[in-house]
Write an enzyme that holds these catalytic residues in place. Structure first.
Site, short mmCIF file in Angstrom:
data_model
loop_
_atom_site.label_atom_id
_atom_site.label_comp_id
_atom_site.label_asym_id
_atom_site.label_seq_id
_atom_site.Cartn_x
_atom_site.Cartn_y
_atom_site.Cartn_z
N GLN C 124 -12.59 -49.91 -8.26
CA GLN C 124 -11.70 -49.35 -7.67
C GLN C 124 -10.95 -50.22 -6.24
O GLN C 124 -11.39 -50.36 -5.59
CB GLN C 124 -12.27 -47.71 -6.85
CG GLN C 124 -10.92 -47.17 -5.82
CD GLN C 124 -11.71 -46.07 -5.02
OE1 GLN C 124 -13.08 -46.45 -4.63
NE2 GLN C 124 -11.60 -45.00 -5.35
N GLY C 125 -9.48 -50.74 -6.67
CA GLY C 125 -8.69 -51.54 -5.30
C GLY C 125 -8.33 -50.48 -4.53
O GLY C 125 -7.01 -49.68 -4.52
N SER C 127 -9.43 -50.21 -0.55
CA SER C 127 -9.28 -50.65 0.96
C SER C 127 -8.53 -52.33 0.50
O SER C 127 -8.35 -52.82 -0.48
CB SER C 127 -10.56 -51.13 1.22
OG SER C 127 -11.07 -49.76 1.63
N GLU C 244 -13.57 -38.18 -6.01
CA GLU C 244 -14.69 -39.34 -5.58
C GLU C 244 -14.98 -38.27 -4.73
O GLU C 244 -17.17 -38.42 -4.33
CB GLU C 244 -13.80 -40.19 -4.79
CG GLU C 244 -14.67 -41.40 -4.19
CD GLU C 244 -13.98 -42.87 -3.65
OE1 GLU C 244 -12.57 -42.31 -3.33
OE2 GLU C 244 -14.44 -42.89 -3.42
N ASN C 358 -16.63 -40.54 7.08
CA ASN C 358 -17.41 -38.44 7.50
C ASN C 358 -15.88 -39.03 9.07
O ASN C 358 -16.01 -37.41 8.78
CB ASN C 358 -18.49 -38.37 7.59
CG ASN C 358 -19.48 -38.72 6.43
OD1 ASN C 358 -18.98 -38.17 5.82
ND2 ASN C 358 -20.18 -38.31 6.50
N GLU C 359 -15.41 -39.56 9.24
CA GLU C 359 -15.47 -38.51 11.27
C GLU C 359 -13.84 -38.22 9.55
O GLU C 359 -13.00 -37.35 10.25
CB GLU C 359 -14.92 -39.87 11.07
CG GLU C 359 -15.83 -40.84 12.07
CD GLU C 359 -17.27 -41.07 11.01
OE1 GLU C 359 -16.95 -41.39 10.46
OE2 GLU C 359 -17.96 -40.52 12.18
#
Lengths: 387, 323, 412
Positions: C124-125, C127, C244, C358-359
Site C-alpha cells: 500500500q502506497g 503515507s 482496513e 487512534n487519535e
C-alpha cells in the site's frame, strides 16, 4: 527555633486547643463537608489567629512570622495529624493574602492583612462565571468607577463559602473597550451590602458548599483595587500560581489520612483479602508516595518564587497527579464499602466512603480541569505549539 | 416505545422519585407503560402478557433505563412477572402493584419502600412476600429515587408463597435479573452520553463549542466504544438464555450473562465519569439532570453482582480460578 | 437474533478445520527472511489451489463464493489452527474490496486471479514523509503523458509494509496540481518493476526488515491502471480505509485465538493479581466477536459500515495491546526472550498507529458518529455557523451540514 522543637511546640499547642468546645471539631470540614460546624470553625479561625498560626510564611514586617517553608510544612503535618478542622479562612490566607503581599499597596496591606492574620475576616473568590469557566478570560462582570466608588454588576458562580465570607476578591471587566485578558481588574468587594445576593447551589453530595453571587450595583471603594486598573489578569494569575504551593502540600497530607481510612476499612471488612482490592490499595499507596515526594522535591521551586514571575508547571503536574489519584481513591473507597455504599445516613448524611466517592467526581474539574492542566503542561512546560 | 418514554418520563418525572417529589408522577408513567404491555413482556399471552422471550428483554429494559424511570423494572419485568400466576398478576400487569426482588446475599431491597410485593430467595426456592410480612427499614441512598429498604430480619417462610423451587427456574430468574439490570445500565449510559454530546455541542469557551476540542472528542469517543461493544454482548446473553435447555446450556448462558454485566457496568461507569468531566462544574450540581442518571448507574453497578464478582464467575467458567 | 450456525455453515467449518489441520505448515521461518518469504508464498499457493485463499470471492477469481458468514468462520478456524501470516493480505483485504467496488471488469479480470494466486503481491502506497495522519497532504505527483496514454509518477511513499518483497503497489498520487488536499488525487495500480521505481528497505522495531520507502522518478503508468475516476482517488481510497480499519483486516478469530492462548499461558503461570486482566481480555474478545456478527448482519442486509469501522479499529487495536501487555506481565522475566508473545507485543504497539492512528479514529467517531463540531478557529466557526458556508472544505461540507442538523446518529 529548631525544626524538632518547633514541631513539638505545634503539637503541644494543638493538643491543648482541641479540647473543650473545639474537641468535637476534630476531623470536620473539608471537601464535601464544608457545611459542618461552620460557626464553630469560624471561632476556631479566631483561635488560630490569636495563637499566631496564620500567615506563618509571611514576612514579619507584614505581620507574619517569616518561617521557612520547612516549618510551614511541619505545621501542616502536625495540623493534619491532630485532625484539626479544615480551614474556613484558607482563601484569605492562601490566596488573597499572598496576592496583597505580591501586588498590594502598603495601605491595602495595612487594611486587610490584619483581618486575615487574626482569623476574623473571611474571604471568597469571585472568578468563575456561567460563561467563564475554563475560559476565565471570558469574564463579563462589569465594574464602573463613578462617584469615588466601583459599581459592580454581573454574576459569579461556584463561589465556595460565599455565605460566610466578609469580603470577595473579584475579577471584573473595568474597560469595556478591551477584550479577554485585557481590561480586567482585581477588586476587593464587601459581601455584606444590598447589592450582593448569594444563592446556594446544591452539589451531588446533597449539600451546598458553593454559590452563585449576584452583583447588582454592588459597591467597592475606589482604592480597593489590587494592581492598576486593567492589570487584573496578571494579578489573578499571580494568585493561581500561589494557590498550588504550600497549601497543596497540606492537602496531600489530608490525602494520606483518607488513604489510611480506606485501608482501615478494607482491613475491617476483610475486603483487603480480595487480591484485586489489595492491588488497588497498593497502587493507591504508591501514588501517594509519588505525590508526597513530588511535592517535597518541587516545594522549593514554587514557595520561593519571587513575586510576579511565572511559576513553572510543577503545580499543574501536581494537580494532574492528585486529581485522578483522588478520584480513583474515591472509587476504591466505594468498592471497599461494597453494595452498602449506596445507603446513606438519615437526611442523605454521607459516610466517609460516599463523600469521598461523590466529591472526588469534581476533582478533575475544579482548580483547573485535567484538560486545561494537560494543555498548560504541553504548551508551557514542553513548548508544544498552541492549538 | 421510545416515543412513549420520551413523552411520559421527563427529567421532572425522574426527580419526582426523589424524597421531595410526588411519587404519583412515577406511578402514572409506570401505568402508562403497563398499558402497552411492558410489564407483561415475558408473561404468556393467555395470562395477559406479550408472550415474548428473553430476546426482547434487552431492548425493552434499555429503553426504560434510558428514560431513568425510577421503578424496579428488572425485578418486575424480568424476574417476578414471569413467575406469577393468578392472584397478583393482574395488578402487576396493570402497573398498580409494584413487585421487587432481592435474590442475592444483600439485605438491601431496591424500591422496598414502595413495593407491595417482594421476591426473596429461601434456600432453593423463590418466595413471594407481601410487604406487611416483612420488617423493612427505609434507607436513604445516594440514588434518592431508588427507595431502598433494608430487610431487618429474614421472614418466616410460611408467610411467603413459593413461586418456584425448581433449581433451573430459580437460576433462570437470577440470570434474567442480571441481564435486565445490564440492559438498564446500557440505557442509562446512552442517556448520559446523549446529554453530554448535546451539551458540548453548544457550550462555548475560548470562542468555540467545547465539543470541537480533541480532548473532549476523544473522551467521548472512548465512552461510545465502551457502550457499543457492550451492547451486542447483551443481545448474545439474551439469546443464550432463551436457548437454555440443560445444565450445559445454562452454564454457558450464565457465563455470557456475567460477561454482559461486566461490560455494561464498565461502560456505564466510564460514561458517567466522562459525562461529568465533559460537562465541567455544572454536572456537579443537583440542578442539572445528569446526576439523576449517574446515581442510578452507580447503584446498579454493584447490584445483582458487581463487576469483580462476575469476573470471578467468568474465571471459574474458563477454568482459570483456583478459588 | 439467532446465534446458531446453519447446518451448511457447520459443514463448512468442519471442512475448513479438517483441511487446515492437515495442511497448515508448522514452524515456517520468519516471513521477512528470503527462505521464510518463499515458504509463505508456497503456502499462499497451496491455499489458492485448494480454494481456501479467498473463500468469499467469486470462483472465477479463485474463491468459492462463500458468504461473509462463512468467511468469518474460515478466519476463526484459520487462527485456531495458528495459520501463518497472510502475505497477500494488503491485496486481498485492502485492495480487493476496492477493486470489486470501483474496478472495471478488465481490471478485475486482470488483477484478481493473480492476486489470489500470490503471483502478484501488493503493498500500500499511502503515507509519505509529509503525509501520515494527514493523508490529504499527499504530494507525490502524476504528470500526464499524452503521447503514451498514461501518467508519470514522481515522489516518495513510506511505511510500506512488506514493500521489499512485493511486486505491485496501489497508491494515491496528485494528478491535479491546482487542486488542494483531498481533491485532485488519483488511485493508481503500479508494478514495482516499472522503470523509475526504487524500493529501499529499513528494519522495524519487531525485527521485520521489509518495511520500505518507495521512490518514484517519472515512472510510467498507463490510463487503464487508474482505479476509479481521474481525480476521484480520495473517495476510492476511503473505501479501502474502511476495510482496513474494520472487519476485513482484523476478524474476531484473531483475538479469540489470542485470548485463548493467554488463558493457556495463565494456566501455566497463574499470577492471581493478573487474573482479572486475563479474564477481561477474553471478555473483550467475545465482545468484539458479537459486535462483528452484528456488523456482518447489517452488511449482509446491504448496509455500509462507514464511520463505524473506526469503532472496530479503536477496539481491536487497544485490545491487542492490553492482551499482550498482560501476557508479558505473566511471563515475568521470560518476557525479555524472543518469542511469539514478545514479538506479538512489539507488533501490537503499532496497532494504535497503522490503519489510521487512534487519535484520528477518535476524531472520526466523535465527528461522524456523535456529530460533534469540527475543529475550527473561533471566528471561522461563527462565520460558518452564521451562514457563510463557503466551501472551505469542498465536498465535505455537505456531509457536515447534514450531521450538524441531525445530531448524534448512533444514539437513536
Amino acid at each position: 527555633m529548631e525544626d524538632a522543637e518547633f514541631r513539638q511546640h505545634v503539637r503541644d499547642w494543638l493538643e491543648n486547643q482541641l479540647t473543650g468546645e473545639f474537641a468535637s471539631l476534630v476531623g470536620t470540614g473539608g471537601p464535601g463537608r464544608e457545611h459542618e460546624f461552620v460557626t464553630e470553625r469560624l471561632a476556631w479561625e479566631r483561635r488560630l489567629g490569636d495563637g499566631g498560626w496564620i500567615g506563618l510564611g509571611w514576612p514579619e514586617a507584614d505581620g507574619g512570622r517569616g518561617l521557612p517553608w520547612r516549618q510551614q510544612v511541619i505545621f501542616y503535618e502536625e495540623y493534619t495529624r491532630a485532625g484539626a478542622p479544615a480551614r474556613v479562612g484558607h482563601m484569605g490566607e492562601q490566596l488573597l493574602g499572598p496576592t496583597l503581599l505580591m501586588f498590594g499597596t502598603q495601605e491595602q496591606k495595612a487594611r486587610f492583612l490584619p483581618g486575615i492574620l487574626s482569623g476574623t475576616q473571611m474571604w471568597c473568590q469571585g472568578y468563575s462565571e456561567p460563561d467563564a469557566g475554563s475560559d476565565l478570560a471570558a469574564v463579563r462582570t462589569r465594574a464602573v468607577l463613578a462617584d469615588g466608588e466601583w459599581h459592580l454588576s454581573g454574576q459569579k458562580i461556584w463561589t465556595s463559602l460565599a455565605h460566610v465570607a466578609d469580603w470577595c476578591f473579584v475579577l471584573a471587566r473595568t474597560d469595556p473597550a478591551r477584550e479577554r485578558h485585557q481590561g480586567l481588574s482585581y477588586l476587593l468587594v464587601p459581601m455584606n451590602q444590598p447589592g450582593v445576593e448569594i444563592r446556594p447551589i446544591v452539589q451531588l453530595t446533597g449539600k451546598s458548599e458553593f454559590n452563585e453571587v449576584f452583583f447588582d450595583d454592588a459597591r467597592a471603594q475606589a482604592d480597593d483595587i489590587v494592581g492598576a486598573a486593567g492589570d487584573g489578569w496578571r494579578v489573578a494569575m499571580g494568585t493561581l500560581g500561589v494557590e498550588r504551593g504550600v497549601s497543596t502540600f497540606g492537602q496531600q497530607l489530608g490525602f494520606r489520612r483518607e488513604f489510611e481510612g480506606v485501608l482501615a476499612a478494607a482491613r475491617a471488612n476483610r475486603s483487603i483479602d480480595d487480591p484485586d482490592i489489595a492491588a488497588r490499595i497498593t497502587d493507591a499507596w504508591i501514588g501517594l508516595q509519588v505525590m508526597l515526594f513530588y511535592a517535597e522535591a518541587t516545594l522549593g521551586n514554587t514557595a520561593g518564587t519571587p513575586a510576579g514571575t511565572a511559576p513553572g508547571t510543577e503545580a499543574n503536574i501536581a494537580k494532574l497527579l492528585w486529581a485522578p489519584w483522588h478520584q480513583r481513591l474515591g472509587e476504591l473507597a466505594a468498592d471497599v464499602a461494597g453494595a452498602g455504599v449506596t445507603v446513606t445516613g438519615p437526611d442523605y448524611a454521607l459516610s466517609d466512603a460516599q463523600t469521598l466517592f461523590l466529591y472526588t467526581r469534581a476533582d478533575t474539574i475544579y482548580g483547573g480541569s485535567n484538560e486545561i492542566q494537560r494543555d498548560i503542561i504541553a504548551e508551557r512546560g514542553l513548548g508544544l505549539p498552541r492549538g | 416505545m421510545a416515543e412513549l418514554l420520551d413523552a411520559e418520563v421527563t427529567p421532572d418525572v425522574v426527580r419526582a422519585g426523589w424524597p421531595e417529589g410526588d411519587p404519583a408522577l412515577v406511578g402514572d408513567a409506570w401505568r402508562k407503560l403497563a398499558a402497552v404491555g411492558v410489564t407483561g413482556t415475558l408473561v404468556p399471552e393467555d395470562l395477559g402478557g406479550l408472550g415474548l422471550d428473553e430476546n426482547s428483554l434487552v431492548p425493552m429494559l434499555a429503553e426504560i433505563g434510558r428514560s431513568g424511570l425510577p421503578v424496579p423494572a428488572a425485578e418486575t419485568i424480568a424476574v417476578a412477572a414471569p413467575l406469577l400466576a393468578g392472584g397478583h398478576l393482574p395488578g402487576v400487569l396493570d402497573g398498580d402493584t409494584l413487585v421487587t426482588a432481592q435474590l442475592g446475599d444483600s439485605d438491601l431491597v431496591p424500591f422496598g419502600q414502595q413495593a407491595a410485593l417482594v421476591v426473596l430467595r429461601d434456600g432453593g426456592a423463590l418466595r413471594l412476600f407481601p410487604r406487611d410480612a416483612l420488617v423493612l427499614e427505609p434507607c436513604v441512598t445516594t440514588d434518592g429515587s431508588r427507595g431502598t429498604a433494608r430487610l431487618v430480619s429474614r421472614p418466616e417462610a410460611r408467610d411467603g408463597m413459593v413461586l418456584t423451587d425448581d433449581p433451573a427456574e430459580v437460576d433462570g430468574a437470577w440470570q434474567r435479573g442480571v441481564l435486565g439490570t445490564s440492559a438498564l445500565l446500557i440505557g442509562l449510559a446512552d442517556r448520559m452520553l446523549t446529554l453530554t454530546v448535546g451539551y458540548v455541542g453548544q457550550r462555548e469557551q475560548f470562542g468555540r463549542p467545547i465539543g470541537s476540542f480533541q480532548a473532549i472528542k476523544h473522551a467521548l469517543a472512548d465512552a461510545l466504544v465502551g457502550v457499543e461493544f457492550a451492547r451486542p454482548m447483551l443481545l448474545a446473553a439474551a439469546w443464550a438464555q432463551s436457548q437454555r435447555s440443560d445444565e450445559a446450556t445454562a452454564r454457558t448462558s450464565r457465563a455470557q450473562t456475567s460477561v454482559a454485566k461486566v461490560l455494561a457496568s464498565d461502560a456505564a461507569r466510564l460514561v458517567a465519569r466522562t459525562a461529568i468531566q465533559c460537562h465541567g462544574a455544572i454536572a456537579y450540581t443537583t440542578e442539572y439532570d445528569l446526576h439523576l442518571y449517574a446515581k442510578q448507574a452507580w447503584a446498579l453497578i454493584p447490584a445483582w453482582g458487581g463487576p469483580a464478582w462476575h469476573r470471578a464467575r467468568v474465571a471459574e467458567f474458563l477454568g482459570a480460578s483456583d478459588d | 437474533m439467532d446465534l446458531r450456525w446453519s447446518r451448511a455453515e457447520e459443514a463448512f467449518r468442519a471442512e475448513a478445520r479438517a483441511w487446515l489441520e492437515a495442511n497448515v505448515p508448522r514452524d515456517l521461518p520468519p516471513v521477512h527472511t528470503p527462505e521464510g518469504f518463499a515458504a509463505h508464498v508456497a503456502w499462499e499457493r497451496l491455499l489458492h489451489a485448494a480454494r481456501w485463499g479467498v473463500v468469499a470471492w467469486p470462483e472465477r477469481y479463485g474463491g468459492r463464493d462463500a458468504t461473509l458468514w462463512e468467511w468469518l468462520i474460515f478466519e476463526e478456524e484459520y487462527y485456531r489452527a495458528d495459520g501463518p501470516p497472510r502475505i497477500t493480505q494488503n491485496g486481498i483485504f485492502l485492495l480487493a474490496p476496492t477493486l470489486f467496488e470501483f474496478g472495471t471488469a478488465a481490471q478485475q479480470d486482470k488483477y484478481l486471479p493473480r492476486m489470489s494466486a500470490a503471483q502478484d503481491l501488493w503493498c500500500q502506497g499511502w503515507s509519505e514523509p509529509g503525509a501520515g495522519s494527514d493523508l490529504a497532504a499527499v504530494r507525490s505527483t502524476a504528470v500526464r503523458d499524452e503521447a503514451r496514454g498514461g501518467w508519470l509518477l514522481s515522489g516518495q511513499k513510506t511505511w510500506t509494509t512488506r514493500g521489499g518483497f512485493c511486486t505491485h503497489l496501489f497508491g494515491l498520487f496528485r494528478t491535479d496540481p491546482a487542486a488542494e488536499r483531498h481533491r485532485g488525487l488519483t488511485y493508481f495500480l503500479v508494478p514495482l518493476d516499472t522503470p523509475g521505481v526504487t524500493v529501499r528497505c529499513f528494519p522495524r522495531l519487531d525485527g521485520d526488515e521489509e518495511f520500505a520507502e518507495v521512490f518514484f522518478d517519472s515512472a510510467f503508468v498507463p490510463d487503464e491502471d487508474i482505479l476509479g475516476g481521474l481525480n476521484d482517488g480520495w473517495r476510492v481510497a476511503m473505501s479501502t480505509t474502511g476495510s482496513e480499519r474494520g472487519l476485513t483486516l482484523r476478524s474476531p478469530g484473531r483475538f479469540l485465538r489470542s485470548a485463548d492462548r493467554l488463558l493457556e499461558l495463565y494456566r501455566e503461570r497463574p499470577e492471581r493479581s493478573l487474573r482479572d486482566q486475563v479474564v477481561q481480555a477474553w471478555i473483550d474478545a467475545q465482545a468484539y466477536q458479537m459486535f462483528t456478527l452484528r456488523q456482518v448482519t447489517a452488511i449482509a442486509e446491504g448496509a455500509k459500515p462507514g464511520a463505524e469501522s473506526s469503532l472496530n479499529k479503536l477496539f481491536w487495536s487497544e485490545l491487542d495491546l492490553r492482551l499482550h501487555e498482560t501476557a508479558l506481565a505473566l511471563l515475568g522475566q521470560d518476557g525479555e526472550l524472543d518469542g511469539a508473545w514478545s514479538r506479538g507485543f512489539l507488533f501490537s504497539l503499532a496497532g494504535p498507529i497503522y490503519a489510521g492512528t487512534n487519535e484520528i479514529q477518535r476524531n472520526v467517531v466523535a465527528e461522524r458518529l456523535l456529530g460533534l463540531p469540527r475543529k475550527l478557529g473561533g471566528h471561522a466557526f461563527r462565520a460558518e455557523r452564521d451562514g457563510g458556508r463557503a466551501a472551505r472544505r469542498g465536498g465535505r461540507t455537505a456531509g457536515r451540514r447534514g450531521n450538524a442538523g441531525r445530531g448524534p446518529s448512533r444514539l437513536a
